[in-house]
Design an enzyme around this catalytic site. Sequence first.
Site, mmCIF file in Angstrom:
data_model
loop_
_atom_site.group_PDB
_atom_site.id
_atom_site.type_symbol
_atom_site.label_atom_id
_atom_site.label_comp_id
_atom_site.label_asym_id
_atom_site.label_seq_id
_atom_site.Cartn_x
_atom_site.Cartn_y
_atom_site.Cartn_z
ATOM 1 N N ARG A 254 65.314 -9.278 -9.500
ATOM 2 C CA ARG A 254 65.393 -7.823 -9.233
ATOM 3 C C ARG A 254 66.824 -7.286 -9.273
ATOM 4 N NH1 ARG A 254 61.395 -9.167 -5.388
ATOM 5 N NH2 ARG A 254 59.348 -8.623 -6.204
ATOM 6 N N LYS B 55 73.615 1.610 -19.871
ATOM 7 C CA LYS B 55 72.367 1.563 -20.639
ATOM 8 C C LYS B 55 72.187 0.133 -21.119
ATOM 9 C CE LYS B 55 71.724 6.256 -22.354
ATOM 10 N NZ LYS B 55 71.655 7.121 -23.536
ATOM 11 N N GLU C 155 82.191 5.731 -33.703
ATOM 12 C CA GLU C 155 81.981 6.173 -32.312
ATOM 13 C C GLU C 155 83.285 6.761 -31.743
ATOM 14 O OE1 GLU C 155 78.981 6.250 -31.058
ATOM 15 O OE2 GLU C 155 77.831 4.670 -32.066
ATOM 16 N N LYS D 131 84.016 8.321 -22.388
ATOM 17 C CA LYS D 131 82.686 7.853 -21.983
ATOM 18 C C LYS D 131 82.576 7.840 -20.457
ATOM 19 C CE LYS D 131 78.698 5.344 -22.693
ATOM 20 N NZ LYS D 131 77.869 4.553 -23.566
ATOM 21 N N GLU E 128 71.454 10.582 -17.754
ATOM 22 C CA GLU E 128 71.143 11.469 -18.877
ATOM 23 C C GLU E 128 70.153 12.574 -18.516
ATOM 24 O OE1 GLU E 128 71.281 9.442 -22.685
ATOM 25 O OE2 GLU E 128 70.010 10.997 -23.545
ATOM 26 N N ARG F 226 74.933 13.901 -20.669
ATOM 27 C CA ARG F 226 75.129 12.597 -21.333
ATOM 28 C C ARG F 226 74.548 12.571 -22.746
ATOM 29 N NH1 ARG F 226 74.827 6.445 -18.858
ATOM 30 N NH2 ARG F 226 75.052 5.408 -20.867
ATOM 31 N N ASN G 3 75.067 11.309 -27.954
ATOM 32 C CA ASN G 3 74.198 11.021 -29.096
ATOM 33 C C ASN G 3 74.558 11.862 -30.320
ATOM 34 O OD1 ASN G 3 72.639 9.114 -27.697
ATOM 35 N ND2 ASN G 3 71.475 10.761 -26.725
ATOM 36 N N HIS H 14 73.595 10.829 -33.798
ATOM 37 C CA HIS H 14 72.590 9.774 -33.674
ATOM 38 C C HIS H 14 71.185 10.244 -34.049
ATOM 39 C CE1 HIS H 14 75.910 7.903 -31.639
ATOM 40 N NE2 HIS H 14 75.221 6.826 -31.306
ATOM 41 N N HIS I 47 69.743 7.703 -36.362
ATOM 42 C CA HIS I 47 68.645 6.802 -35.991
ATOM 43 C C HIS I 47 67.514 6.861 -37.006
ATOM 44 C CE1 HIS I 47 69.639 6.267 -31.432
ATOM 45 N NE2 HIS I 47 70.155 5.328 -32.176
ATOM 46 N N HIS J 206 74.830 0.383 -37.466
ATOM 47 C CA HIS J 206 74.675 1.556 -36.603
ATOM 48 C C HIS J 206 75.778 2.623 -36.817
ATOM 49 C CE1 HIS J 206 73.528 3.823 -33.063
ATOM 50 N NE2 HIS J 206 74.744 3.669 -32.560
HETATM 51 P P1 NAD Z 1 76.646 -6.625 -32.632
HETATM 52 O O1 NAD Z 1 76.593 -6.936 -31.219
HETATM 53 O O2 NAD Z 1 75.520 -7.071 -33.502
HETATM 54 O O3 NAD Z 1 78.023 -7.155 -33.218
HETATM 55 C C1 NAD Z 1 78.290 -6.996 -34.597
HETATM 56 C C2 NAD Z 1 78.651 -8.333 -35.248
HETATM 57 O O4 NAD Z 1 79.996 -8.625 -34.921
HETATM 58 C C3 NAD Z 1 77.817 -9.497 -34.767
HETATM 59 O O5 NAD Z 1 77.583 -10.368 -35.834
HETATM 60 C C4 NAD Z 1 78.726 -10.146 -33.731
HETATM 61 O O6 NAD Z 1 78.460 -11.516 -33.548
HETATM 62 C C5 NAD Z 1 80.072 -9.933 -34.369
HETATM 63 N N1 NAD Z 1 81.207 -9.915 -33.449
HETATM 64 C C6 NAD Z 1 81.330 -9.225 -32.296
HETATM 65 N N2 NAD Z 1 82.559 -9.371 -31.809
HETATM 66 C C7 NAD Z 1 83.236 -10.180 -32.668
HETATM 67 C C8 NAD Z 1 84.557 -10.672 -32.703
HETATM 68 N N3 NAD Z 1 85.477 -10.309 -31.815
HETATM 69 N N4 NAD Z 1 84.889 -11.499 -33.717
HETATM 70 C C9 NAD Z 1 83.981 -11.832 -34.674
HETATM 71 N N5 NAD Z 1 82.731 -11.351 -34.711
HETATM 72 C C10 NAD Z 1 82.367 -10.544 -33.706
HETATM 73 O O7 NAD Z 1 76.762 -5.039 -32.887
HETATM 74 P P2 NAD Z 1 77.613 -3.920 -32.132
HETATM 75 O O8 NAD Z 1 77.932 -2.932 -33.171
HETATM 76 O O9 NAD Z 1 78.668 -4.493 -31.305
HETATM 77 O O10 NAD Z 1 76.530 -3.287 -31.147
HETATM 78 C C11 NAD Z 1 75.363 -2.697 -31.628
HETATM 79 C C12 NAD Z 1 74.332 -2.711 -30.535
HETATM 80 O O11 NAD Z 1 74.822 -1.974 -29.436
HETATM 81 C C13 NAD Z 1 73.012 -2.083 -30.932
HETATM 82 O O12 NAD Z 1 71.967 -2.909 -30.490
HETATM 83 C C14 NAD Z 1 72.991 -0.774 -30.187
HETATM 84 O O13 NAD Z 1 71.692 -0.353 -29.825
HETATM 85 C C15 NAD Z 1 73.804 -1.101 -28.967
HETATM 86 N N6 NAD Z 1 74.464 0.059 -28.343
HETATM 87 C C16 NAD Z 1 74.291 0.227 -27.027
HETATM 88 C C17 NAD Z 1 74.907 1.284 -26.378
HETATM 89 C C18 NAD Z 1 74.754 1.438 -24.898
HETATM 90 O O14 NAD Z 1 75.161 2.467 -24.374
HETATM 91 N N7 NAD Z 1 74.234 0.450 -24.223
HETATM 92 C C19 NAD Z 1 75.704 2.173 -27.105
HETATM 93 C C20 NAD Z 1 75.861 1.965 -28.468
HETATM 94 C C21 NAD Z 1 75.238 0.897 -29.091
HETATM 95 N N1 GLY Z 2 75.551 5.487 -26.238
HETATM 96 C C1 GLY Z 2 74.910 6.587 -25.606
HETATM 97 C C2 GLY Z 2 74.982 6.538 -24.128
HETATM 98 O O1 GLY Z 2 75.545 5.630 -23.562
HETATM 99 O O2 GLY Z 2 74.459 7.407 -23.491
#
Ligand code: NAD
Ligand code: GLY
Length: 361
Positions: A122, A144, A186, A230, A240, A244, A248, A251, A255, A268
Amino acid sequence: MLSTIRVSLPQQSYEIAIAPQALDELGAKMQPLNLGKKVLLVSNPTVFEHYGERAIATLAAAGFEVVSCILPDGEQYKSLQTIQTIYDTALENRIERSSTMVALGGGVIGDMTGFAAATWLRGINFVQVPTSLLAMVDASIGGKTGVNHPQGKNLIGAFYQPRLVLIDPLVLETLPPREFRAGMAEVIKYGVIWDADLFAQLERSPQLDRLQDLPAGLLQEILVRSCQSKADVVAKDEKEAGLRAILNYGHTIGHAIESLTGYETLIHGEAVAIGMVAASRIALEMGMWLPECHARQLALIEKTGLPVGLPPGLEIEAIIDTLKLDKKVKAGRVRFILPTDLGTVTISDRVSPDIIRKVLL
Ligand code: NAD
Ligand code: GLY
Protein backbone atom coordinates in the site's frame (compact mmCIF):
# COMPACT_ATOMS: atom_id res chain seq x y z
CA MET A 1 27.58 23.20 -9.11
CA LEU A 2 24.53 21.95 -7.19
CA SER A 3 21.10 23.40 -7.95
CA THR A 4 18.18 22.51 -5.74
CA ILE A 5 14.52 22.95 -6.54
CA ARG A 6 11.73 22.27 -4.07
CA VAL A 7 8.46 20.70 -5.14
CA SER A 8 6.12 22.12 -2.50
CA LEU A 9 3.06 19.99 -1.89
CA PRO A 10 0.54 19.88 0.96
CA GLN A 11 1.29 16.28 2.00
CA GLN A 12 4.88 15.64 1.04
CA SER A 13 7.31 18.16 -0.40
CA TYR A 14 10.58 17.02 -1.89
CA GLU A 15 13.79 18.18 -3.49
CA ILE A 16 15.09 17.94 -7.02
CA ALA A 17 18.90 17.99 -6.80
CA ILE A 18 20.79 18.70 -10.03
CA ALA A 19 24.59 18.46 -10.21
CA PRO A 20 27.31 16.86 -12.31
CA GLN A 21 28.45 13.64 -10.56
CA ALA A 22 25.30 13.69 -8.39
CA LEU A 23 24.88 9.97 -9.05
CA ASP A 24 27.79 9.28 -6.71
CA GLU A 25 26.02 11.27 -3.99
CA LEU A 26 22.79 9.25 -4.18
CA GLY A 27 23.39 7.35 -0.93
CA ALA A 28 24.44 10.46 0.96
CA LYS A 29 21.42 12.40 -0.34
CA MET A 30 19.03 9.62 0.67
CA GLN A 31 20.52 9.04 4.11
CA PRO A 32 18.88 11.94 5.98
CA LEU A 33 15.43 11.20 4.51
CA ASN A 34 14.57 8.26 6.77
CA LEU A 35 14.18 5.81 3.91
CA GLY A 36 14.76 2.54 5.76
CA LYS A 37 17.63 0.15 5.28
CA LYS A 38 16.66 -1.84 2.21
CA VAL A 39 16.67 -0.48 -1.32
CA LEU A 40 15.18 -2.13 -4.37
CA LEU A 41 17.02 -0.60 -7.32
CA VAL A 42 14.96 -0.86 -10.52
CA SER A 43 16.60 -0.33 -13.89
CA ASN A 44 16.97 -1.83 -17.36
CA PRO A 45 20.01 -3.53 -18.93
CA THR A 46 20.96 -0.49 -21.05
CA VAL A 47 21.11 1.96 -18.16
CA PHE A 48 22.29 -0.53 -15.55
CA GLU A 49 25.30 -1.45 -17.67
CA HIS A 50 26.41 2.19 -17.62
CA TYR A 51 25.41 3.32 -14.13
CA GLY A 52 24.25 0.35 -12.06
CA GLU A 53 27.52 -0.30 -10.28
CA ARG A 54 27.98 3.34 -9.33
CA ALA A 55 24.44 3.52 -7.96
CA ILE A 56 24.91 0.39 -5.89
CA ALA A 57 28.31 1.57 -4.61
CA THR A 58 27.02 4.93 -3.37
CA LEU A 59 23.98 3.30 -1.72
CA ALA A 60 26.12 0.64 -0.04
CA ALA A 61 28.61 3.26 1.15
CA ALA A 62 25.71 5.07 2.85
CA GLY A 63 24.69 1.86 4.63
CA PHE A 64 21.79 0.73 2.45
CA GLU A 65 21.27 -2.95 1.64
CA VAL A 66 20.66 -3.05 -2.10
CA VAL A 67 18.94 -5.57 -4.32
CA SER A 68 18.43 -4.96 -8.03
CA CYS A 69 15.54 -5.66 -10.34
CA ILE A 70 16.45 -5.37 -14.02
CA LEU A 71 13.49 -5.06 -16.36
CA PRO A 72 13.58 -5.34 -20.15
CA ASP A 73 14.17 -2.04 -21.99
CA GLY A 74 11.30 -0.53 -23.95
CA GLU A 75 7.87 1.09 -23.85
CA GLN A 76 6.32 -2.27 -24.86
CA TYR A 77 7.32 -3.63 -21.45
CA LYS A 78 5.57 -0.84 -19.54
CA SER A 79 2.83 -3.21 -18.45
CA LEU A 80 1.21 -4.83 -15.43
CA GLN A 81 3.07 -8.01 -16.35
CA THR A 82 6.41 -6.26 -15.83
CA ILE A 83 5.19 -4.74 -12.57
CA GLN A 84 4.67 -8.33 -11.39
CA THR A 85 8.44 -8.85 -11.77
CA ILE A 86 9.06 -5.92 -9.41
CA TYR A 87 6.56 -7.32 -6.89
CA ASP A 88 8.18 -10.78 -7.12
CA THR A 89 11.63 -9.33 -6.47
CA ALA A 90 10.23 -7.27 -3.60
CA LEU A 91 8.66 -10.37 -2.08
CA GLU A 92 11.76 -12.55 -2.48
CA ASN A 93 13.91 -9.90 -0.84
CA ARG A 94 11.48 -8.91 1.90
CA ILE A 95 11.09 -5.33 0.84
CA GLU A 96 9.24 -3.78 3.76
CA ARG A 97 6.96 -0.84 4.41
CA SER A 98 9.97 1.22 5.50
CA SER A 99 12.10 0.25 2.46
CA THR A 100 12.68 2.29 -0.68
CA MET A 101 12.42 1.66 -4.40
CA VAL A 102 14.91 3.61 -6.52
CA ALA A 103 14.22 4.13 -10.22
CA LEU A 104 17.40 4.36 -12.28
CA GLY A 105 16.43 4.95 -15.89
CA GLY A 106 14.26 6.88 -18.31
CA GLY A 107 10.55 7.62 -18.01
CA VAL A 108 9.52 4.02 -18.57
CA ILE A 109 11.51 2.77 -15.57
CA GLY A 110 10.47 5.81 -13.50
CA ASP A 111 6.74 5.41 -14.21
CA MET A 112 6.82 1.68 -13.46
CA THR A 113 8.93 1.92 -10.32
CA GLY A 114 6.71 4.70 -9.00
CA PHE A 115 3.60 2.60 -9.62
CA ALA A 116 5.16 -0.45 -7.95
CA ALA A 117 6.18 1.71 -4.97
CA ALA A 118 2.68 3.19 -4.75
CA THR A 119 1.08 -0.22 -4.58
CA TRP A 120 3.59 -2.51 -2.85
CA LEU A 121 2.39 -2.88 0.77
CA ARG A 122 0.00 0.00 0.00
CA GLY A 123 2.88 2.39 -0.59
CA ILE A 124 6.58 2.51 0.20
CA ASN A 125 9.25 5.18 -0.30
CA PHE A 126 10.44 5.92 -3.77
CA VAL A 127 13.34 7.91 -5.27
CA GLN A 128 13.77 8.97 -8.88
CA VAL A 129 17.19 8.95 -10.56
CA PRO A 130 16.19 9.90 -14.11
CA THR A 131 18.76 9.18 -16.82
CA SER A 132 17.06 10.44 -20.00
CA LEU A 133 16.56 14.16 -20.67
CA LEU A 134 12.80 13.61 -20.93
CA ALA A 135 12.69 11.89 -17.55
CA MET A 136 14.89 14.57 -15.97
CA VAL A 137 12.73 17.50 -17.06
CA ASP A 138 9.32 15.88 -16.97
CA ALA A 139 8.55 12.25 -16.10
CA SER A 140 10.46 12.02 -12.81
CA ILE A 141 8.74 15.06 -11.28
CA GLY A 142 5.16 15.42 -10.15
CA GLY A 143 4.08 11.94 -9.14
CA LYS A 144 2.34 10.59 -12.22
CA THR A 145 3.16 6.89 -12.17
CA GLY A 146 1.71 3.99 -14.11
CA VAL A 147 1.72 1.50 -16.92
CA ASN A 148 0.03 0.99 -20.27
CA HIS A 149 -3.08 -1.11 -20.91
CA PRO A 150 -3.06 -3.04 -24.21
CA GLN A 151 -5.82 -0.63 -25.34
CA GLY A 152 -4.09 2.58 -24.36
CA LYS A 153 -1.07 4.37 -22.95
CA ASN A 154 -0.83 5.15 -19.23
CA LEU A 155 -4.40 4.02 -18.56
CA ILE A 156 -3.43 2.36 -15.26
CA GLY A 157 -1.71 4.49 -12.66
CA ALA A 158 -1.59 6.47 -9.47
CA PHE A 159 -0.46 9.87 -8.30
CA TYR A 160 2.44 9.02 -6.02
CA GLN A 161 5.23 11.46 -5.26
CA PRO A 162 8.91 10.52 -4.92
CA ARG A 163 10.87 11.47 -1.80
CA LEU A 164 13.78 12.78 -3.87
CA VAL A 165 14.66 13.39 -7.52
CA LEU A 166 18.40 13.24 -8.19
CA ILE A 167 19.67 14.43 -11.56
CA ASP A 168 23.21 13.91 -12.80
CA PRO A 169 23.48 15.69 -16.18
CA LEU A 170 26.67 13.78 -17.01
CA VAL A 171 24.74 10.56 -17.55
CA LEU A 172 23.24 12.17 -20.66
CA GLU A 173 26.58 11.58 -22.40
CA THR A 174 25.49 8.00 -23.13
CA LEU A 175 21.91 8.87 -24.11
CA PRO A 176 21.26 8.23 -27.84
CA PRO A 177 21.08 11.58 -29.74
CA ARG A 178 17.52 10.91 -30.90
CA GLU A 179 16.43 10.51 -27.27
CA PHE A 180 18.21 13.77 -26.40
CA ARG A 181 16.28 15.65 -29.09
CA ALA A 182 13.01 14.06 -27.90
CA GLY A 183 13.71 15.39 -24.40
CA MET A 184 14.37 18.82 -25.87
CA ALA A 185 10.78 18.85 -27.16
CA GLU A 186 9.57 18.90 -23.55
CA VAL A 187 12.09 21.66 -22.75
CA ILE A 188 10.73 23.79 -25.60
CA LYS A 189 7.25 23.03 -24.25
CA TYR A 190 8.15 24.73 -20.94
CA GLY A 191 9.43 27.74 -22.85
CA VAL A 192 6.07 28.11 -24.60
CA ILE A 193 3.71 27.31 -21.73
CA TRP A 194 5.48 28.87 -18.76
CA ASP A 195 8.96 30.37 -19.11
CA ALA A 196 9.48 32.89 -21.92
CA ASP A 197 13.05 33.55 -20.69
CA LEU A 198 13.90 29.88 -21.19
CA PHE A 199 12.46 30.13 -24.69
CA ALA A 200 14.66 33.15 -25.44
CA GLN A 201 17.69 31.39 -24.01
CA LEU A 202 17.10 28.43 -26.30
CA GLU A 203 16.75 30.79 -29.24
CA ARG A 204 20.14 32.34 -28.48
CA SER A 205 21.93 28.99 -28.63
CA PRO A 206 23.45 28.49 -32.10
CA GLN A 207 22.36 24.87 -32.05
CA LEU A 208 20.24 22.58 -29.88
CA ASP A 209 20.28 19.20 -31.56
CA ARG A 210 23.42 17.74 -30.01
CA LEU A 211 24.27 17.65 -26.34
CA GLN A 212 28.00 17.98 -27.09
CA ASP A 213 27.53 21.28 -28.95
CA LEU A 214 25.45 23.13 -26.35
CA PRO A 215 27.15 26.32 -25.08
CA ALA A 216 28.78 25.92 -21.66
CA GLY A 217 26.27 26.13 -18.85
CA LEU A 218 23.21 25.84 -21.05
CA LEU A 219 22.43 22.23 -20.11
CA GLN A 220 22.37 23.04 -16.38
CA GLU A 221 20.19 26.08 -17.13
CA ILE A 222 17.82 23.98 -19.25
CA LEU A 223 17.49 21.41 -16.47
CA VAL A 224 17.01 23.94 -13.69
CA ARG A 225 14.46 26.07 -15.54
CA SER A 226 12.50 23.09 -16.86
CA CYS A 227 12.37 21.39 -13.46
CA GLN A 228 11.37 24.69 -11.85
CA SER A 229 8.55 25.10 -14.39
CA LYS A 230 7.25 21.62 -13.69
CA ALA A 231 7.60 22.08 -9.92
CA ASP A 232 5.67 25.39 -10.11
CA VAL A 233 2.78 23.87 -12.04
CA VAL A 234 2.59 20.70 -9.93
CA ALA A 235 2.69 22.71 -6.70
CA LYS A 236 -0.33 24.70 -7.87
CA ASP A 237 -2.31 21.69 -9.08
CA GLU A 238 -0.95 18.33 -7.97
CA LYS A 239 -3.83 16.13 -9.20
CA GLU A 240 -4.63 17.95 -12.44
CA ALA A 241 -7.85 19.61 -11.38
CA GLY A 242 -7.11 22.38 -13.90
CA LEU A 243 -3.79 24.13 -14.46
CA ARG A 244 -1.63 20.99 -14.66
CA ALA A 245 -3.30 20.14 -17.98
CA ILE A 246 -1.11 22.82 -19.60
CA LEU A 247 1.79 20.35 -19.32
CA ASN A 248 -0.02 18.46 -22.06
CA TYR A 249 0.76 21.16 -24.62
CA GLY A 250 1.44 19.38 -27.91
CA HIS A 251 0.26 16.08 -26.46
CA THR A 252 -3.33 16.04 -27.78
CA ILE A 253 -2.39 15.56 -31.43
CA GLY A 254 0.95 14.04 -30.35
CA HIS A 255 -0.76 11.15 -28.56
CA ALA A 256 -3.12 10.54 -31.49
CA ILE A 257 -0.12 10.31 -33.84
CA GLU A 258 1.74 7.96 -31.48
CA SER A 259 -1.29 5.74 -31.13
CA LEU A 260 -1.98 5.60 -34.90
CA THR A 261 1.63 4.77 -35.71
CA GLY A 262 1.70 2.01 -33.09
CA TYR A 263 4.29 3.84 -30.92
CA GLU A 264 6.95 2.67 -33.37
CA THR A 265 7.57 5.29 -36.06
CA LEU A 266 8.03 8.20 -33.66
CA ILE A 267 9.22 8.44 -30.09
CA HIS A 268 7.17 10.48 -27.60
CA GLY A 269 9.06 13.79 -27.83
CA GLU A 270 8.97 13.72 -31.63
CA ALA A 271 5.18 13.28 -31.59
CA VAL A 272 4.95 16.13 -29.05
CA ALA A 273 7.00 18.37 -31.37
CA ILE A 274 4.56 17.73 -34.24
CA GLY A 275 1.68 18.28 -31.80
CA MET A 276 3.11 21.63 -30.66
CA VAL A 277 3.39 22.83 -34.26
CA ALA A 278 -0.21 21.75 -34.89
CA ALA A 279 -1.46 23.45 -31.68
CA SER A 280 0.39 26.60 -32.68
CA ARG A 281 -1.28 26.56 -36.11
CA ILE A 282 -4.68 26.07 -34.46
CA ALA A 283 -4.02 29.08 -32.20
CA LEU A 284 -3.01 31.06 -35.28
CA GLU A 285 -6.20 30.07 -37.15
CA MET A 286 -8.31 31.06 -34.15
CA GLY A 287 -6.54 34.43 -33.92
CA MET A 288 -5.16 33.62 -30.47
CA TRP A 289 -1.51 34.26 -31.10
CA LEU A 290 0.74 36.07 -33.51
CA PRO A 291 2.31 34.71 -36.71
CA GLU A 292 5.66 35.90 -35.33
CA CYS A 293 5.30 33.66 -32.27
CA HIS A 294 4.32 30.72 -34.47
CA ALA A 295 7.40 31.30 -36.63
CA ARG A 296 9.68 31.51 -33.59
CA GLN A 297 8.39 28.25 -32.11
CA LEU A 298 8.68 26.51 -35.49
CA ALA A 299 12.27 27.72 -35.91
CA LEU A 300 13.23 26.46 -32.45
CA ILE A 301 11.73 23.01 -33.06
CA GLU A 302 13.48 22.80 -36.44
CA LYS A 303 16.80 23.91 -34.91
CA THR A 304 16.48 21.03 -32.45
CA GLY A 305 16.20 18.60 -35.36
CA LEU A 306 12.71 17.52 -34.39
CA PRO A 307 9.97 16.67 -36.92
CA VAL A 308 7.35 19.34 -37.56
CA GLY A 309 4.89 17.57 -39.92
CA LEU A 310 2.85 14.40 -39.96
CA PRO A 311 4.63 11.16 -40.87
CA PRO A 312 3.66 9.97 -44.37
CA GLY A 313 0.58 7.80 -44.79
CA LEU A 314 -1.34 9.12 -41.80
CA GLU A 315 -5.02 9.89 -42.53
CA ILE A 316 -6.30 13.15 -41.07
CA GLU A 317 -9.76 11.64 -40.44
CA ALA A 318 -8.10 8.83 -38.45
CA ILE A 319 -6.38 11.47 -36.29
CA ILE A 320 -9.70 13.23 -35.67
CA ASP A 321 -11.36 9.92 -34.71
CA THR A 322 -8.48 9.04 -32.39
CA LEU A 323 -8.67 12.45 -30.67
CA LYS A 324 -12.16 11.50 -29.45
CA LEU A 325 -10.61 8.66 -27.41
CA ASP A 326 -8.07 10.94 -25.72
CA LYS A 327 -7.92 10.92 -21.89
CA LYS A 328 -8.34 14.69 -22.05
CA VAL A 329 -11.82 14.52 -23.64
CA LYS A 330 -14.35 16.12 -21.29
CA ALA A 331 -18.10 15.86 -21.92
CA GLY A 332 -17.36 14.67 -25.45
CA ARG A 333 -15.20 17.69 -26.34
CA VAL A 334 -11.50 17.42 -27.10
CA ARG A 335 -9.43 19.78 -25.00
CA PHE A 336 -6.47 21.55 -26.56
CA ILE A 337 -3.73 23.54 -24.89
CA LEU A 338 -3.25 26.57 -27.10
CA PRO A 339 -0.52 29.20 -26.90
CA THR A 340 -1.50 32.83 -26.54
CA ASP A 341 1.99 34.31 -26.09
CA LEU A 342 5.45 32.93 -25.46
CA GLY A 343 5.24 31.71 -21.87
CA THR A 344 1.43 31.60 -21.74
CA VAL A 345 -1.18 29.10 -22.86
CA THR A 346 -4.89 28.58 -22.43
CA ILE A 347 -7.08 25.46 -22.34
CA SER A 348 -9.77 25.30 -25.00
CA ASP A 349 -12.48 22.82 -25.94
CA ARG A 350 -13.65 25.00 -28.83
CA VAL A 351 -11.40 23.67 -31.57
CA SER A 352 -13.60 22.45 -34.43
CA PRO A 353 -12.73 19.38 -36.54
CA ASP A 354 -12.59 21.74 -39.55
CA ILE A 355 -9.78 23.75 -37.99
CA ILE A 356 -7.92 20.55 -37.16
CA ARG A 357 -8.33 19.39 -40.78
CA LYS A 358 -7.07 22.73 -42.05
CA VAL A 359 -3.92 22.86 -39.92
CA LEU A 360 -2.98 19.24 -40.54
CA LEU A 361 -3.32 19.45 -44.34
P1 NAD B 1 12.68 5.47 -22.02
O1 NAD B 1 12.55 5.32 -20.59
O2 NAD B 1 12.20 4.37 -22.90
O3 NAD B 1 14.19 5.81 -22.36
C1 NAD B 1 14.57 5.97 -23.71
C2 NAD B 1 15.75 5.05 -24.07
O4 NAD B 1 16.93 5.65 -23.57
C3 NAD B 1 15.66 3.67 -23.46
O5 NAD B 1 16.17 2.74 -24.37
C4 NAD B 1 16.56 3.79 -22.24
O6 NAD B 1 17.10 2.55 -21.84
C5 NAD B 1 17.63 4.70 -22.78
N1 NAD B 1 18.36 5.47 -21.77
C6 NAD B 1 17.85 6.20 -20.76
N2 NAD B 1 18.82 6.86 -20.14
C7 NAD B 1 19.98 6.54 -20.76
C8 NAD B 1 21.33 6.92 -20.58
N3 NAD B 1 21.69 7.84 -19.69
N4 NAD B 1 22.25 6.36 -21.38
C9 NAD B 1 21.90 5.47 -22.35
N5 NAD B 1 20.63 5.11 -22.59
C10 NAD B 1 19.69 5.63 -21.79
O7 NAD B 1 11.91 6.79 -22.55
P2 NAD B 1 11.81 8.26 -21.94
O8 NAD B 1 11.70 9.14 -23.10
O9 NAD B 1 12.83 8.50 -20.92
O10 NAD B 1 10.40 8.21 -21.19
C11 NAD B 1 9.22 7.94 -21.89
C12 NAD B 1 8.20 7.42 -20.91
O11 NAD B 1 7.97 8.40 -19.93
C13 NAD B 1 6.86 7.11 -21.55
O12 NAD B 1 6.42 5.87 -21.06
C14 NAD B 1 5.96 8.21 -21.06
O13 NAD B 1 4.61 7.81 -20.91
C15 NAD B 1 6.57 8.54 -19.73
N6 NAD B 1 6.32 9.92 -19.27
C16 NAD B 1 5.84 10.07 -18.03
C17 NAD B 1 5.60 11.34 -17.53
C18 NAD B 1 5.12 11.51 -16.13
O14 NAD B 1 4.76 12.62 -15.76
N7 NAD B 1 5.14 10.48 -15.34
C19 NAD B 1 5.87 12.46 -18.33
C20 NAD B 1 6.37 12.26 -19.61
C21 NAD B 1 6.60 10.98 -20.08
N1 GLY C 1 3.69 15.10 -18.11
C1 GLY C 1 2.43 15.66 -17.76
C2 GLY C 1 2.24 15.80 -16.29
O1 GLY C 1 3.10 15.46 -15.52
O2 GLY C 1 1.21 16.24 -15.88
